[in-house]
Design a protein around this motif. Structure first.
Motif, PDB file in Angstrom:
ATOM      1  N   GLN B 134      36.167 125.515  -0.165  1.00 32.63           N
ATOM      2  CA  GLN B 134      35.047 124.891   0.790  1.00 32.63           C
ATOM      3  C   GLN B 134      34.075 125.608   1.344  1.00 32.63           C
ATOM      4  N   ARG B 135      34.395 126.822   1.763  1.00 30.52           N
ATOM      5  CA  ARG B 135      33.311 127.666   2.344  1.00 30.52           C
ATOM      6  C   ARG B 135      32.268 127.912   1.269  1.00 30.52           C
ATOM      7  N   SER B 136      32.698 128.102  -0.077  1.00 28.48           N
ATOM      8  CA  SER B 136      31.454 128.559  -1.057  1.00 28.48           C
ATOM      9  C   SER B 136      30.500 127.490  -1.122  1.00 28.48           C
ATOM     10  N   VAL B 137      30.586 126.287  -0.702  1.00 30.86           N
ATOM     11  CA  VAL B 137      29.512 125.295  -0.887  1.00 30.86           C
ATOM     12  C   VAL B 137      28.145 125.981   0.015  1.00 30.86           C
ATOM     13  N   TYR B 138      28.614 126.492   1.069  1.00 32.06           N
ATOM     14  CA  TYR B 138      27.484 127.115   1.826  1.00 32.06           C
ATOM     15  C   TYR B 138      27.395 128.513   1.745  1.00 32.06           C
ATOM     16  N   LEU B 191      38.659 133.172  -8.028  1.00 29.04           N
ATOM     17  CA  LEU B 191      37.936 131.783  -8.189  1.00 29.04           C
ATOM     18  C   LEU B 191      36.743 131.879  -8.922  1.00 29.04           C
ATOM     19  N   ARG B 192      36.005 131.116  -9.266  1.00 25.79           N
ATOM     20  CA  ARG B 192      34.666 130.814  -9.964  1.00 25.79           C
ATOM     21  C   ARG B 192      33.743 131.171  -9.038  1.00 25.79           C
ATOM     22  N   SER B 193      32.709 131.747  -9.511  1.00 25.20           N
ATOM     23  CA  SER B 193      31.592 132.288  -8.533  1.00 25.20           C
ATOM     24  C   SER B 193      30.279 131.771  -8.800  1.00 25.20           C
ATOM     25  N   GLU B 194      30.285 130.938  -9.726  1.00 28.75           N
ATOM     26  CA  GLU B 194      28.879 130.240  -9.808  1.00 28.75           C
ATOM     27  C   GLU B 194      28.547 129.172  -8.897  1.00 28.75           C
ATOM     28  N   TYR B 195      27.119 129.425  -8.655  1.00 24.98           N
ATOM     29  CA  TYR B 195      26.544 128.741  -7.365  1.00 24.98           C
ATOM     30  C   TYR B 195      26.718 127.364  -7.690  1.00 24.98           C
ATOM     31  N   GLY B 196      27.295 126.587  -6.560  1.00 20.20           N
ATOM     32  CA  GLY B 196      27.564 125.059  -6.588  1.00 20.20           C
ATOM     33  C   GLY B 196      28.889 124.986  -7.398  1.00 20.20           C
ATOM     34  N   GLY B 197      29.384 126.012  -7.553  1.00 22.51           N
ATOM     35  CA  GLY B 197      30.755 125.607  -8.594  1.00 22.51           C
ATOM     36  C   GLY B 197      32.063 124.834  -8.238  1.00 22.51           C
ATOM     37  N   TYR B 198      32.270 124.707  -6.797  1.00 22.58           N
ATOM     38  CA  TYR B 198      33.144 123.711  -6.313  1.00 22.58           C
ATOM     39  C   TYR B 198      32.641 122.611  -5.395  1.00 22.58           C
ATOM     40  N   VAL B 199      31.361 122.441  -5.524  1.00 20.96           N
ATOM     41  CA  VAL B 199      30.829 121.065  -4.536  1.00 20.96           C
ATOM     42  C   VAL B 199      31.621 120.065  -5.183  1.00 20.96           C
TER      43      VAL B 199
END
Lengths: 66, 320
Positions: B134-138, B191-199
């Motif tokens: 969830q945090r990765s989105v920001y 976890l995956r690190s690509e930009y926007g990966g978990y949107v």
């Protein structure tokens, strides 16, 4: 607004907070250990309760103010 | 990054239009099915102004039809956020000089549920990984929404924001850029690190939080709210960051993600001072009509974080 210059001190004592220091490269802590400064502005602990002295970790906020 | 999965008729329409680029002429957007549909649609439109999508047309960002939809969705979001603020229990507006103290009070009286306490003491690995997704989105665009605000500010607040942002962007060293540290942290916990990966996994509450940040950042009119949001965010960061680092250690998730949160303990102890005093304090003095906006932004930060936390605790069946 007039175009006078602004105050921009290198060292700022924050009310009920840490000491901000701009432009330092090394800090010696109370035990005599030397710490390299990795950022342009650092916050040094003034409440003596930080878990990461000499750096501030925000702990002062949970200490009751006298 | 590819465009996210649609979550209803509106986001389906948006994704289809963005893929077409300049070849379409008009037609009005369908009504959203729910807040989820609305939130992913606006998130997708905002992303056109950051890194964009490989399957969206490069022309889409300023396409007039798209701009109208984005405007309507932002208006609806802003109305909702202001409605919550109006209903919040708040005293009279402080004088400009008292804004930093008022921010401190607002933050100190926040009683939203604490994800950091849960991570430190009792979260399991799956819950922590869900929180990081969830945090990765920001966090994978950390500080980017705030960068929009620089040209909107008067001299003192502008210089102070740059001092803070320079640190967020690694002080010129790409290895220290906070979004990069978070990307390495994601990989360190598998976890995956690509930009926007978990949107596609983002809760509507997570999207709403991100949309508010983007909207505050991109609109000059909302500069005060953007800076109030920044202050509340930084003022609620260093102690929780330490708790999250402790929780990661407890679960054996040592490595780069602990490094990321450790970095934020020290960095945000500096940033909260800069944000409350040198940014919000001077902005309030130079532009007194921004006092209410600064407090609205700060309230909104705490409120949206609390909504994300409540949604996660509900999903995990954790009583708070």
């Amino acid at each position: 607004m007039s175009e006078a210059d602004f105050d921009h001190p290198d060292i700022v004592l924050e009310p009920h907070g840490p000491m901000l220091v701009r432009g330092a490269s090394t800090i010696r802590d109370a035990e005599g250990t030397l710490h390299r400064v990795e950022r342009p502005v650092v916050a040094l602990c003034r409440c003596d309760k930080s878990s990461r002295k000499p750096w501030c970790d925000g702990t002062h906020k949970v200490i009751p103010r006298r | 990054m590819r465009m996210p999965k649609a979550r209803g008729p509106l986001s389906e329409w948006v994704v289809a239009r963005l893929a077409e680029g300049d070849t379409y002429l008009g037609g009005s957007a369908p009504l959203p099915a729910d807040q989820d549909d609305e939130a992913i649609a606006l998130w997708t439109l905002h992303e056109l102004s950051y890194r964009g999508f490989e399957d969206a047309s490069d022309d889409a960002e300023r396409n007039p039809v798209v701009v109208v939809v984005r405007h309507d969705l932002e208006s609806s979001l802003e109305r909702r956020l202001r409605g919550r603020w109006d209903h919040a229990d708040r005293p009279n507006l402080p004088a400009a000089a008292d804004v930093p103290a008022e921010l401190e009070e607002l933050v100190a009286s926040d009683d939203g549920p604490s994800l950091a306490d849960h991570v430190r003491r009792s979260a399991d690995v799956d819950q922590v990984l869900e929180l990081l997704r969830q945090r990765s989105v920001y966090q994978l665009k950390e500080a980017d929404p705030t960068a929009w605000v620089v040209p909107h500010l008067p001299t003192r607040a502008k210089a102070a924001l740059m001092e803070l942002q320079f640190d967020e962007y690694g002080n010129g060293n790409p290895n220290l850029l906070h979004a990069h540290l978070f990307a390495k942290g994601l990989e360190s916990v598998g976890l995956r690190s690509e930009y926007g990966g978990y949107v596609d996994d983002a809760l509507p509450e997570t999207l709403e939080l991100n949309n508010a940040l983007s909207m505050f950042g991109m609109q000059r009119r909302l500069r005060g709210a953007a800076m109030g949001h920044l202050a509340a965010f930084e003022m609620t960061s260093s102690l929780p960051a330490r708790k999250i680092a402790q929780g990661l250690g407890r679960l054996g998730l040592d490595g780069d993600m602990v490094g990321y949160y450790d970095e934020h303990v020290e960095a945000d102890a500096v940033h909260e001072q800069l944000a409350a005093r040198d940014i919000c304090g001077t902005l309030a003095e130079d532009e007194p009509d921004q006092v209410a906006e600064i407090l609205f932004g700060a309230f909104t930060c705490l409120d949206l974080e609390s909504r994300v936390a409540t949604a996660l605790f509900r999903a995990w069946g954790v009583e708070r």
